[in-house]
Design a protein around this motif. Structure first.
Motif, PDB file in Angstrom:
ATOM      1  N   ARG A 232       0.836  -1.192   0.000  1.00 17.20           N
ATOM      2  CA  ARG A 232       0.000   0.000   0.000  1.00 17.20           C
ATOM      3  C   ARG A 232       0.878   1.252   0.000  1.00 17.20           C
ATOM      4  O   ARG A 232       1.861   1.333   0.749  1.00 17.20           O
ATOM      5  N   PRO A 233       0.549   2.235  -0.852  1.00 18.87           N
ATOM      6  CA  PRO A 233       1.327   3.474  -0.864  1.00 18.87           C
ATOM      7  C   PRO A 233       1.359   4.093   0.533  1.00 18.87           C
ATOM      8  O   PRO A 233       0.347   4.118   1.230  1.00 18.87           O
ATOM      9  N   GLU A 234       2.535   4.586   0.929  1.00 19.54           N
ATOM     10  CA  GLU A 234       2.675   5.136   2.265  1.00 19.54           C
ATOM     11  C   GLU A 234       1.914   6.455   2.388  1.00 19.54           C
ATOM     12  O   GLU A 234       2.021   7.345   1.552  1.00 19.54           O
ATOM     13  N   ARG A 235       1.116   6.529   3.443  1.00 20.14           N
ATOM     14  CA  ARG A 235       0.449   7.768   3.815  1.00 20.14           C
ATOM     15  C   ARG A 235       0.651   7.930   5.304  1.00 20.14           C
ATOM     16  O   ARG A 235       0.790   6.956   6.049  1.00 20.14           O
ATOM     17  N   GLY A 236       0.650   9.156   5.757  1.00 24.19           N
ATOM     18  CA  GLY A 236       0.778   9.393   7.189  1.00 24.19           C
ATOM     19  C   GLY A 236      -0.429   8.849   7.930  1.00 24.19           C
ATOM     20  O   GLY A 236      -1.497   8.632   7.350  1.00 24.19           O
ATOM     21  N   GLU A 237      -0.289   8.644   9.225  1.00 20.45           N
ATOM     22  CA  GLU A 237      -1.376   8.053  10.000  1.00 20.45           C
ATOM     23  C   GLU A 237      -2.602   8.957  10.065  1.00 20.45           C
ATOM     24  O   GLU A 237      -3.698   8.505  10.382  1.00 20.45           O
ATOM     25  N   ASN A 238      -2.431  10.234   9.765  1.00 23.60           N
ATOM     26  CA  ASN A 238      -3.551  11.175   9.748  1.00 23.60           C
ATOM     27  C   ASN A 238      -3.924  11.607   8.336  1.00 23.60           C
ATOM     28  O   ASN A 238      -4.505  12.675   8.134  1.00 23.60           O
ATOM     29  N   GLU A 239      -3.561  10.785   7.365  1.00 24.98           N
ATOM     30  CA  GLU A 239      -3.956  11.034   5.975  1.00 24.98           C
ATOM     31  C   GLU A 239      -4.890   9.915   5.519  1.00 24.98           C
ATOM     32  O   GLU A 239      -4.550   8.733   5.633  1.00 24.98           O
ATOM     33  N   LEU A 240      -6.045  10.297   4.999  1.00 20.60           N
ATOM     34  CA  LEU A 240      -7.039   9.322   4.575  1.00 20.60           C
ATOM     35  C   LEU A 240      -7.433   9.541   3.127  1.00 20.60           C
ATOM     36  O   LEU A 240      -7.565  10.681   2.677  1.00 20.60           O
ATOM     37  N   VAL A 241      -7.631   8.437   2.418  1.00 15.82           N
ATOM     38  CA  VAL A 241      -8.215   8.478   1.083  1.00 15.82           C
ATOM     39  C   VAL A 241      -9.572   7.783   1.157  1.00 15.82           C
ATOM     40  O   VAL A 241      -9.688   6.669   1.669  1.00 15.82           O
TER      41      VAL A 241
ATOM     42  N   GLN B 244     -13.520  17.719   9.673  1.00 16.99           N
ATOM     43  CA  GLN B 244     -12.200  18.344   9.727  1.00 16.99           C
ATOM     44  C   GLN B 244     -12.188  19.576  10.629  1.00 16.99           C
ATOM     45  O   GLN B 244     -11.124  19.957  11.127  1.00 16.99           O
ATOM     46  N   LYS B 245     -13.356  20.144  10.857  1.00 19.84           N
ATOM     47  CA  LYS B 245     -13.418  21.246  11.826  1.00 19.84           C
ATOM     48  C   LYS B 245     -13.116  20.723  13.225  1.00 19.84           C
ATOM     49  O   LYS B 245     -12.476  21.400  14.029  1.00 19.84           O
ATOM     50  N   GLU B 246     -13.561  19.494  13.507  1.00 17.27           N
ATOM     51  CA  GLU B 246     -13.276  18.867  14.801  1.00 17.27           C
ATOM     52  C   GLU B 246     -11.884  18.239  14.835  1.00 17.27           C
ATOM     53  O   GLU B 246     -11.291  18.104  15.897  1.00 17.27           O
ATOM     54  N   HIS B 247     -11.396  17.825  13.667  1.00 18.33           N
ATOM     55  CA  HIS B 247     -10.105  17.138  13.582  1.00 18.33           C
ATOM     56  C   HIS B 247      -9.248  17.793  12.490  1.00 18.33           C
ATOM     57  O   HIS B 247      -8.976  17.199  11.449  1.00 18.33           O
TER      58      HIS B 247
ATOM     59  N   GLU C 299      -6.245  18.109  12.265  1.00 24.21           N
ATOM     60  CA  GLU C 299      -4.981  17.413  12.033  1.00 24.21           C
ATOM     61  C   GLU C 299      -5.102  16.292  11.001  1.00 24.21           C
ATOM     62  O   GLU C 299      -4.088  15.766  10.526  1.00 24.21           O
ATOM     63  N   ILE C 300      -6.332  15.927  10.639  1.00 18.31           N
ATOM     64  CA  ILE C 300      -6.551  14.814   9.709  1.00 18.31           C
ATOM     65  C   ILE C 300      -6.821  15.358   8.304  1.00 18.31           C
ATOM     66  O   ILE C 300      -7.719  16.184   8.105  1.00 18.31           O
ATOM     67  N   LYS C 301      -6.050  14.892   7.353  1.00 19.44           N
ATOM     68  CA  LYS C 301      -6.229  15.286   5.955  1.00 19.44           C
ATOM     69  C   LYS C 301      -7.034  14.206   5.227  1.00 19.44           C
ATOM     70  O   LYS C 301      -6.680  13.030   5.272  1.00 19.44           O
ATOM     71  N   ILE C 302      -8.106  14.610   4.557  1.00 20.05           N
ATOM     72  CA  ILE C 302      -8.977  13.655   3.863  1.00 20.05           C
ATOM     73  C   ILE C 302      -9.032  14.002   2.381  1.00 20.05           C
ATOM     74  O   ILE C 302      -9.356  15.134   2.009  1.00 20.05           O
ATOM     75  N   THR C 303      -8.724  13.034   1.552  1.00 22.00           N
ATOM     76  CA  THR C 303      -8.857  13.183   0.102  1.00 22.00           C
ATOM     77  C   THR C 303     -10.011  12.303  -0.357  1.00 22.00           C
ATOM     78  O   THR C 303      -9.977  11.085  -0.160  1.00 22.00           O
ATOM     79  N   VAL C 304     -11.034  12.922  -0.929  1.00 21.48           N
ATOM     80  CA  VAL C 304     -12.206  12.173  -1.389  1.00 21.48           C
ATOM     81  C   VAL C 304     -12.153  12.071  -2.907  1.00 21.48           C
ATOM     82  O   VAL C 304     -12.117  13.090  -3.610  1.00 21.48           O
ATOM     83  N   ASN C 305     -12.128  10.841  -3.394  1.00 26.23           N
ATOM     84  CA  ASN C 305     -12.153  10.601  -4.833  1.00 26.23           C
ATOM     85  C   ASN C 305     -13.543  10.135  -5.248  1.00 26.23           C
ATOM     86  O   ASN C 305     -14.194   9.367  -4.530  1.00 26.23           O
TER      87      ASN C 305
ATOM     88  N   SER D  47      -6.464   2.889  10.534  1.00 28.10           N
ATOM     89  CA  SER D  47      -5.869   3.767  11.531  1.00 28.10           C
ATOM     90  C   SER D  47      -6.944   4.340  12.454  1.00 28.10           C
ATOM     91  O   SER D  47      -8.141   4.245  12.179  1.00 28.10           O
ATOM     92  N   LYS D  48      -6.510   4.950  13.537  1.00 33.12           N
ATOM     93  CA  LYS D  48      -7.456   5.615  14.441  1.00 33.12           C
ATOM     94  C   LYS D  48      -8.179   6.736  13.698  1.00 33.12           C
ATOM     95  O   LYS D  48      -9.379   6.956  13.899  1.00 33.12           O
ATOM     96  N   ALA D  49      -7.453   7.437  12.812  1.00 33.49           N
ATOM     97  CA  ALA D  49      -8.084   8.508  12.040  1.00 33.49           C
ATOM     98  C   ALA D  49      -9.191   7.951  11.153  1.00 33.49           C
ATOM     99  O   ALA D  49     -10.275   8.536  11.053  1.00 33.49           O
ATOM    100  N   ALA D  50      -8.939   6.809  10.503  1.00 33.31           N
ATOM    101  CA  ALA D  50      -9.950   6.188   9.644  1.00 33.31           C
ATOM    102  C   ALA D  50     -11.165   5.772  10.455  1.00 33.31           C
ATOM    103  O   ALA D  50     -12.310   5.943  10.029  1.00 33.31           O
TER     104      ALA D  50
END
Length: 450
Positions: A28-37, A57-60, A62-68, A337-340
């Motif tokens: 799996r391509p490496e993403r940070g623990e707070n990066e979600l696809v 994301q207003k509550e979190h 620190e978490i980056k979310i990419t929606v495809n 991850s916890k973020a997911a």
């Protein structure tokens, strides 16, 4: 309502389907623990999903979310997710048709989330959702996602069309229970009009059209479709056969070719949303989902819409309906991850459903929302959830669904008797199910209640 063959797509991708086999793929391509696809929804609903993401994301922050925009096709063709899993490029989360859950899990396409539930001490989260919705995401004691929305099916009618043809609307008051199939046929017959060539210009209910189906009538007739004790599929059992005999008798009496010509005239192929026989006033009854009201309000705002319980074969039969809907799952290879997990809970929980569902016209699966003021005008449909269940969540669900509709098509066209059509369906589904035995339905499957 037709579903493409899921196993065909799986075979094309070179998968074995027996025994819940798993898939191996690239790293799996490496993403940070707070990066979600996230593979999200499509169409007009995307803007509502964007609101959910923004609120999270207003509550979190620190978490980056990419929606495809890779939504569930809703067809049972899993080629897209199979390819991503094999290549090691699957997203962390995927919004998908919940009915696919058991079969995708059996093929090893989804990650169980029970370890996340236990790790983050959310052990009661399964109880916060409608039981039938959670059951679609369970397989062999494991949980594979959270349900994000649902629906119900009811009988709609055009009040003006019925009044103009001498029908007392009080008879269809939901407080009177469910109309019988026989009585509904009598009322529908009062609506029939033809031109001087004998072509239909007005009809009542077409029992196999829209959300009407052999499955629906079989469910109302008490069919169970699967026996835990024998791990057996029985599509020729009397409750199912009687339902398909009814469709056959109705179709032969009304003449399929004339009914088909009626639909082609008032609801031609590729018709615009506003051009249907019901919205145009040529059809007095239709079976549809709860969010069909949105279409009526948008495309036929002057139509006097009524709705009531689905028809039953016997006056003593209980009220019933069935529900579909969508879910958020973690494909094989998700970071888990916890973020997911936090985003999954938010999206499918009170916050996400409160934002999204009032705008889509669907119904919540999160129990605490059922009495929310946002759904006050949908109280009849919310109440229907107490009588609802899902389609059977077993490992060959898509094959079964397709076989049920293939049988219906054969009956409509007159190319097979009900017995012959269901025997073909049985021969198609039973050997596929045998590959997964022993198997038991999730505990409580088939029981209604909220």
């Amino acid at each position: 309502m037709k579903r493409r063959g899921f196993l065909t797509g799986a075979a094309a991708a070179g998968l074995a389907v027996a025994g819940g086999s798993t898939l191996s793929g690239c790293t799996r391509p490496e993403r940070g623990e707070n990066e979600l696809v996230v593979w999200g929804v499509g169409g007009s609903t995307r803007e509502y999903e964007a609101e959910v993401v923004a609120a999270f994301q207003k509550e979190h922050p620190e978490i980056k979310i990419t929606v495809n925009n890779v939504p569930s096709t809703g067809t049972g063709d899993a080629t897209q997710v199979i390819t991503a899993v094999r290549a090691g490029t699957a997203p962390d989360l995927w919004w998908m048709d919940r009915f696919s859950g058991a079969q995708y899990a059996a093929l090893g396409l989804l990650e169980p989330i029970d370890d996340l539930i236990e790790r983050y001490e959310d052990s009661d989260i399964r109880e916060q959702y409608l039981p039938f919705a959670m059951n679609e995401l369970r397989l062999n004691g494991q949980t594979f996602g959270l349900p994000t929305s649902t629906d119900t099916r009811v009988l709609y009618f055009n009040k003006k069309v019925l009044r103009d043809n001498g029908i007392d609307l009080d008879e269809l008051d939901p407080a009177n229970g469910a109309p019988t199939v026989a009585r509904l046929d009598e009322l529908s017959d009062q609506l029939i009009k033809t031109d001087n060539r004998g072509n239909y210009t007005q009809l009542g209910l077409i029992p196999w059209a829209d959300q009407g189906s052999g499955y629906l009538y079989a469910l109302g007739n008490g069919a169970s479709f699967f026996d835990d004790a024998t791990c057996g599929v029985d599509l020729t059992a009397k409750p199912t056969l009687d339902a398909y005999v009814y469709l056959n008798d109705w179709t032969r009496e009304k003449d399929y070719n004339r009914v088909d010509a009626f639909k082609a005239t008032y609801e031609p192929p590729n018709h615009p949303p506003a051009q249907t026989s019901f919205l145009g006033g040529q059809q007095g009854f239709v079976i549809q989902t709860n969010n069909y009201r949105t279409s009526v309000e948008k495309y036929a705002p002057d139509l006097e819409l009524g709705y009531t319980n689905l028809p039953v074969f016997d006056p003593a039969d209980p009220i019933y309906t069935w529900s579909g809907g969508f879910s958020l799952v973690m494909p094989k290879g998700s970071s888990k991850s916890k973020a997911a997990w936090e985003f999954m809970k938010f999206y499918a929980g009170r916050q996400g459903q409160s934002i999204m569902i009032p705008q889509t016209g669907e119904l919540p699966t999160y129990r605490d929302l059922l009495g929310d003021q946002a759904f006050a005008d949908a109280s009849f449909f919310i109440d229907q959830l107490a009588y609802s269940t899902s389609r059977p969540p077993f490992p060959v669900s898509q094959v079964w669904w397709e076989a049920m509709f293939a049988a219906q098509e054969s009956i409509k066209l007159g190319s097979a008797s009900p017995v012959e059509a269901l025997q073909v369906a049985q021969a198609r589904v039973a050997p596929q199910m045998d590959l997964y035995c022993p198997f038991r339905m999730p505990e409580g499957f088939g029981k209604t209640g909220i």
